[in-house]
Design an enzyme around this catalytic site. Structure first.
Site, PDB file in Angstrom:
ATOM      1  N   ARG A   1     -28.276   7.816  14.066  1.00 45.83           N
ATOM      2  CA  ARG A   1     -26.832   8.092  14.099  1.00 45.83           C
ATOM      3  C   ARG A   1     -26.133   7.153  15.084  1.00 45.83           C
ATOM      4  O   ARG A   1     -26.780   6.423  15.833  1.00 45.83           O
ATOM      5  CB  ARG A   1     -26.618   9.559  14.452  1.00 45.83           C
ATOM      6  CG  ARG A   1     -27.045  10.492  13.313  1.00 45.83           C
ATOM      7  CD  ARG A   1     -26.961  11.933  13.735  1.00 45.83           C
ATOM      8  NE  ARG A   1     -25.659  12.239  14.307  1.00 45.83           N
ATOM      9  CZ  ARG A   1     -25.432  13.239  15.145  1.00 45.83           C
ATOM     10  NH1 ARG A   1     -26.417  14.039  15.522  1.00 45.83           N
ATOM     11  NH2 ARG A   1     -24.225  13.449  15.612  1.00 45.83           N
ATOM     12  N   ARG A  51      -3.351   8.842 -10.280  1.00 45.94           N
ATOM     13  CA  ARG A  51      -4.572   9.087 -11.053  1.00 45.94           C
ATOM     14  C   ARG A  51      -5.799   9.363 -10.191  1.00 45.94           C
ATOM     15  O   ARG A  51      -6.832   9.770 -10.708  1.00 45.94           O
ATOM     16  CB  ARG A  51      -4.827   7.905 -12.000  1.00 45.94           C
ATOM     17  CG  ARG A  51      -3.851   7.920 -13.186  1.00 45.94           C
ATOM     18  CD  ARG A  51      -3.837   6.591 -13.902  1.00 45.94           C
ATOM     19  NE  ARG A  51      -5.153   6.229 -14.374  1.00 45.94           N
ATOM     20  CZ  ARG A  51      -5.538   4.983 -14.623  1.00 45.94           C
ATOM     21  NH1 ARG A  51      -4.697   3.977 -14.430  1.00 45.94           N
ATOM     22  NH2 ARG A  51      -6.757   4.739 -15.044  1.00 45.94           N
ATOM     23  N   GLY A  92       9.484  -0.849  -6.610  1.00 41.28           N
ATOM     24  CA  GLY A  92       8.877  -2.026  -7.241  1.00 41.28           C
ATOM     25  C   GLY A  92       8.260  -2.955  -6.206  1.00 41.28           C
ATOM     26  O   GLY A  92       8.523  -2.848  -5.005  1.00 41.28           O
ATOM     27  N   GLY A 128      -3.206  -3.342  -1.485  1.00 41.99           N
ATOM     28  CA  GLY A 128      -4.154  -2.510  -0.744  1.00 41.99           C
ATOM     29  C   GLY A 128      -5.212  -1.862  -1.615  1.00 41.99           C
ATOM     30  O   GLY A 128      -6.247  -1.411  -1.113  1.00 41.99           O
ATOM     31  N   ASP A 129      -4.969  -1.817  -2.915  1.00 42.31           N
ATOM     32  CA  ASP A 129      -5.940  -1.155  -3.794  1.00 42.31           C
ATOM     33  C   ASP A 129      -6.810  -2.155  -4.551  1.00 42.31           C
ATOM     34  O   ASP A 129      -7.476  -1.809  -5.518  1.00 42.31           O
ATOM     35  CB  ASP A 129      -5.219  -0.225  -4.787  1.00 42.31           C
ATOM     36  CG  ASP A 129      -4.281  -0.983  -5.731  1.00 42.31           C
ATOM     37  OD1 ASP A 129      -4.161  -2.225  -5.608  1.00 42.31           O
ATOM     38  OD2 ASP A 129      -3.661  -0.324  -6.590  1.00 42.31           O
ATOM     39  N   ALA A 156       0.828  -1.206   0.000  1.00 41.71           N
ATOM     40  CA  ALA A 156       0.000   0.000   0.000  1.00 41.71           C
ATOM     41  C   ALA A 156       0.862   1.255   0.000  1.00 41.71           C
ATOM     42  O   ALA A 156       0.518   2.264   0.603  1.00 41.71           O
ATOM     43  CB  ALA A 156      -0.918  -0.006   1.233  1.00 41.71           C
ATOM     44  N   TYR A 158     -35.622  15.430  17.874  1.00 43.89           N
ATOM     45  CA  TYR A 158     -34.210  15.118  18.036  1.00 43.89           C
ATOM     46  C   TYR A 158     -34.013  14.482  19.416  1.00 43.89           C
ATOM     47  O   TYR A 158     -34.305  15.104  20.442  1.00 43.89           O
ATOM     48  CB  TYR A 158     -33.326  16.374  17.922  1.00 43.89           C
ATOM     49  CG  TYR A 158     -31.901  16.046  18.308  1.00 43.89           C
ATOM     50  CD1 TYR A 158     -31.169  15.112  17.571  1.00 43.89           C
ATOM     51  CD2 TYR A 158     -31.294  16.619  19.423  1.00 43.89           C
ATOM     52  CE1 TYR A 158     -29.884  14.753  17.939  1.00 43.89           C
ATOM     53  CE2 TYR A 158     -29.999  16.266  19.795  1.00 43.89           C
ATOM     54  CZ  TYR A 158     -29.302  15.333  19.042  1.00 43.89           C
ATOM     55  OH  TYR A 158     -28.037  14.973  19.418  1.00 43.89           O
ATOM     56  N   ASN A 187     -29.368  18.616  24.498  1.00 43.33           N
ATOM     57  CA  ASN A 187     -28.316  17.828  25.147  1.00 43.33           C
ATOM     58  C   ASN A 187     -26.993  18.546  25.254  1.00 43.33           C
ATOM     59  O   ASN A 187     -26.083  18.076  25.910  1.00 43.33           O
ATOM     60  CB  ASN A 187     -28.111  16.500  24.382  1.00 43.33           C
ATOM     61  CG  ASN A 187     -27.703  16.733  22.931  1.00 43.33           C
ATOM     62  OD1 ASN A 187     -28.080  17.730  22.318  1.00 43.33           O
ATOM     63  ND2 ASN A 187     -26.911  15.834  22.402  1.00 43.33           N
TER      64      ASN A 187
HETATM   65  C1  UD1 Z   1       1.469  -5.356 -10.875  1.00 42.16           C
HETATM   66  C2  UD1 Z   1       2.152  -6.646 -11.338  1.00 42.16           C
HETATM   67  C3  UD1 Z   1       1.451  -7.136 -12.585  1.00 42.16           C
HETATM   68  C4  UD1 Z   1      -0.021  -7.350 -12.307  1.00 42.16           C
HETATM   69  C5  UD1 Z   1      -0.652  -6.075 -11.771  1.00 42.16           C
HETATM   70  C6  UD1 Z   1      -2.050  -6.350 -11.318  1.00 42.16           C
HETATM   71  C7  UD1 Z   1       4.500  -6.473 -10.695  1.00 42.16           C
HETATM   72  C8  UD1 Z   1       5.876  -6.180 -11.178  1.00 42.16           C
HETATM   73  N1  UD1 Z   1       3.524  -6.347 -11.614  1.00 42.16           N
HETATM   74  O1  UD1 Z   1       1.699  -4.392 -11.872  1.00 42.16           O
HETATM   75  O2  UD1 Z   1       2.023  -8.368 -13.013  1.00 42.16           O
HETATM   76  O3  UD1 Z   1      -0.693  -7.759 -13.488  1.00 42.16           O
HETATM   77  O4  UD1 Z   1       0.084  -5.596 -10.643  1.00 42.16           O
HETATM   78  O5  UD1 Z   1      -2.665  -5.149 -10.952  1.00 42.16           O
HETATM   79  O6  UD1 Z   1       4.318  -6.816  -9.548  1.00 42.16           O
HETATM   80  N2  UD1 Z   1       3.488  -1.036  -4.649  1.00 42.16           N
HETATM   81  C9  UD1 Z   1       4.202  -0.728  -3.524  1.00 42.16           C
HETATM   82  N3  UD1 Z   1       5.505  -0.384  -3.658  1.00 42.16           N
HETATM   83  C10 UD1 Z   1       6.123  -0.362  -4.843  1.00 42.16           C
HETATM   84  C11 UD1 Z   1       5.398  -0.683  -5.996  1.00 42.16           C
HETATM   85  C12 UD1 Z   1       4.060  -1.022  -5.877  1.00 42.16           C
HETATM   86  O7  UD1 Z   1       3.682  -0.744  -2.423  1.00 42.16           O
HETATM   87  O8  UD1 Z   1       7.330  -0.064  -4.873  1.00 42.16           O
HETATM   88  C13 UD1 Z   1       2.069  -1.389  -4.522  1.00 42.16           C
HETATM   89  C14 UD1 Z   1       1.168  -0.402  -5.200  1.00 42.16           C
HETATM   90  O9  UD1 Z   1       0.769   0.614  -4.293  1.00 42.16           O
HETATM   91  C15 UD1 Z   1       0.007  -1.263  -5.639  1.00 42.16           C
HETATM   92  C16 UD1 Z   1       0.651  -2.607  -5.882  1.00 42.16           C
HETATM   93  O10 UD1 Z   1       1.870  -2.606  -5.175  1.00 42.16           O
HETATM   94  O11 UD1 Z   1      -0.952  -1.433  -4.621  1.00 42.16           O
HETATM   95  C17 UD1 Z   1       0.899  -2.883  -7.345  1.00 42.16           C
HETATM   96  O12 UD1 Z   1       1.760  -1.917  -7.871  1.00 42.16           O
HETATM   97  P1  UD1 Z   1       1.555  -1.294  -9.307  1.00 42.16           P
HETATM   98  O13 UD1 Z   1       2.619  -0.302  -9.545  1.00 42.16           O
HETATM   99  O14 UD1 Z   1       0.162  -0.852  -9.481  1.00 42.16           O
HETATM  100  O15 UD1 Z   1       1.843  -2.580 -10.204  1.00 42.16           O
HETATM  101  P2  UD1 Z   1       1.439  -2.809 -11.688  1.00 42.16           P
HETATM  102  O16 UD1 Z   1       2.399  -2.109 -12.561  1.00 42.16           O
HETATM  103  O17 UD1 Z   1       0.026  -2.521 -11.875  1.00 42.16           O
HETATM  104 CA    CA Z   2      -1.742  -1.407 -10.680  1.00 40.55          CA
END
Ligand code: UD1
Ligand code: CA
Length: 452
Positions: free
Chosen positions: A316, A16, A81, A105-106, A10, A349, A369
């Site tokens: 609430r 974007r 990476g 995380g996404d 994450a 309320y 209150n």
């Molecule tokens: C990655 C995969 C790809 C896969 C795709 C699916 C790799 C090299 N590639 O590509 O094969 O099809 O996801 O969505 O793994 N993140 C970190 N730290 C980093 C880089 C990334 O925490 O240094 C996290 C990002 O926040 C994200 C996830 O890892 O949640 C994936 O990273 P992202 O850069 O989106 O990978 P993709 O290029 O989409």
């Molecule tokens: Ca991605």
């Protein structure tokens, strides 16, 4: 059974999203994306959960521990990476023996059954990757299979035309033994088109060492990752579609399903009816045979069996309603316990209060209150009758079987069985209205004449 650890990536910025909020904290169904990922992973009953944070690290770590206080967050200072990201989790997994599952995380919608299938495949293979058949493979990593064996993952940027034609794609989820994982990660380099340390390289490296790897496939909708507000909205829609279908399958009537919005944790009992345009915030339970009428908003509350809420009601956090309670239109209830069969039917309320069984709260009643600094409690006993437009100036209590006169401002406790009147005495002046009207009409006529 093999112990399991969860590593959730994450650290990414989520450019974007065009937002100051870290991407994984954007909510779907009232919970951050990160929490959805943590909920998916929870089915593994992980012995440890590690969140790799980077952009907005403090806020992301806070959200993680708010959901699971045992979750450990580690910082990836530079996003070099996915393999580099996982490497940051190593110290937090010191002494851990067992399997590591890496999630993103996404990517909020991985189902428990899918992780279970991966755990099952792990019994037969050293490395298990979650794949999916992509309708549009786009820029996903491609899975190179030889029968059941996964030989390698090739990132889009590095793929040949032939490899790009493959439609079985990498979701990002991977499971392998912790020691194997970190050994392989040590061997990952960054000589590739992106200049990044790819986690995906561990598959090829594992094969080179004679380890086995395979892929488990899941439906594409599970692997949906969120990168933009448009995708966030799509994820919300996908969640709601499933939640509505699930509610109906569970025996809940939705008059207009497409207008009802659930939270990630909403619980609704069987034979409850939910009318159109009802919104649930987080932490709501509605028992069986309740009726939530149109345009109501519920959050952090509990509605017991037989309750009738709305239309246009707002419950609430801390609204705790016992069986057969009625809450009508334009009523707001907060941090209040309403006992069995009590009614608050119109324009009220009720905050920081307790209302006893079978009590009737008349239209326009307000618990005052808040004194501008402190909040105070209002206590109303059982079978009381609160006259319309009563102001209950807290702290104050009204006993069992007591009554307040309409329009009363109640500032002193009312003992059980008493009638409290806290309003100015009425004075009638015979003939006075007629005289007043004549005087006013004459004034109007004079003004009209002067204007000519
Ligand atoms: C990655 C995969 C790809 C896969 C795709 C699916 C790799 C090299 N590639 O590509 O094969 O099809 O996801 O969505 O793994 N993140 C970190 N730290 C980093 C880089 C990334 O925490 O240094 C996290 C990002 O926040 C994200 C996830 O890892 O949640 C994936 O990273 P992202 O850069 O989106 O990978 P993709 O290029 O989409
Ligand atoms: Ca991605």
């Amino acid at each position: 059974m093999t112990e399991k650890a969860l590593v959730i990536l994450a650290a990414g910025k989520g450019t974007r999203m065009n937002s100051d909020l870290p991407k994984v904290l954007h909510p779907v169904a009232g919970a951050p994306l990160l929490v959805h990922a943590m909920k998916s992973g929870a089915m593994l009953e992980p012995a440890r959960t590690v969140i790799v944070t980077g952009h907005g690290a403090a806020a992301v770590a806070q959200a993680a521990s708010d959901w699971d206080e045992e979750a450990v967050s580690v910082l990836q200072e530079e996003q070099l990476g996915t393999a580099h990201a996982v490497a940051q989790a190593r110290p937090a997994l010191e002494g851990f023996e067992g399997d590591v599952f890496v999630l993103y995380g996404d990517t909020p919608f991985i189902r428990p059954e899918t992780l279970e299938a991966m755990a099952e495949a792990r019994l037969r293979h050293d490395v298990v990757v979650l794949g999916f058949e992509a309708a549009d493979p786009g820029r996903y990593g491609r899975l190179l299979m030889q029968g059941e064996v996964l030989e390698k993952i090739v990132e889009f940027k590095d793929a040949s035309e032939e490899e790009r034609a493959i439609t079985l794609c990498n979701s990002g989820v991977i499971a392998t033994d912790a020691r194997v994982l970190f050994d392989l990660i040590d061997a990952v380099g960054c000589e590739n088109a992106a200049g990044e340390y790819y986690l995906t390289d561990v598959v090829g490296l594992a094969r080179d060492r004679g380890l086995s790897a395979t892929a488990v496939a899941c439906p594409e909708e599970e692997t949906m990752g969120i990168n933009s507000r448009a995708e966030l909205a799509q994820a919300e829609a996908a969640f709601q579609t499933r939640a509505r279908a699930q509610a109906m399958e569970d025996g809940v009537t939705l008059t207009a399903p497409e207008t009802v919005f659930f939270a990630h944790d909403t619980v609704v009992g069987r034979d409850t009816v939910i009318e159109p345009n009802v919104v649930f915030g987080p932490d709501v339970t509605v028992e069986s045979e309740a009726h939530i009428r149109a345009f109501s908003h519920l959050e952090g509350c509990h509605v017991s069996r037989g309750g009738v809420i709305g239309p246009y009601a707002r419950l609430r956090p801390g609204a705790e309603l016992a069986e057969d309670v009625k809450v009508g239109n334009f009523v707001e209830i907060k941090a209040a316990r309403i006992d069995r069969g009590a009614k608050v039917n119109h324009l009220s309320y009720i905050g920081d209060a307790e209302i006893g069984e079978e009590t009737n709260v008349g239209a326009g009643t307000i618990t005052c209150n808040y004194d501008g600094v402190f909040k105070h409690q209002t206590r109303i006993g059982a079978r009381a009758f609160i006259g319309s437009n009563t102001m209950l100036v807290a702290p104050v209590s009204v006993g069992d079987d007591a009554m307040t006169g309409s329009g009363s401002v109640i500032t002193q406790d009312v003992e059980p069985g008493a009638l409290a009147l806290g309003r100015a005495k009425q004075v009638n002046k015979p003939g006075f209205a007629r005289k007043l009207f004549e005087m006013l009409k004459a004034r109007k006529a004079k003004a009209a004449k002067e204007a000519q």
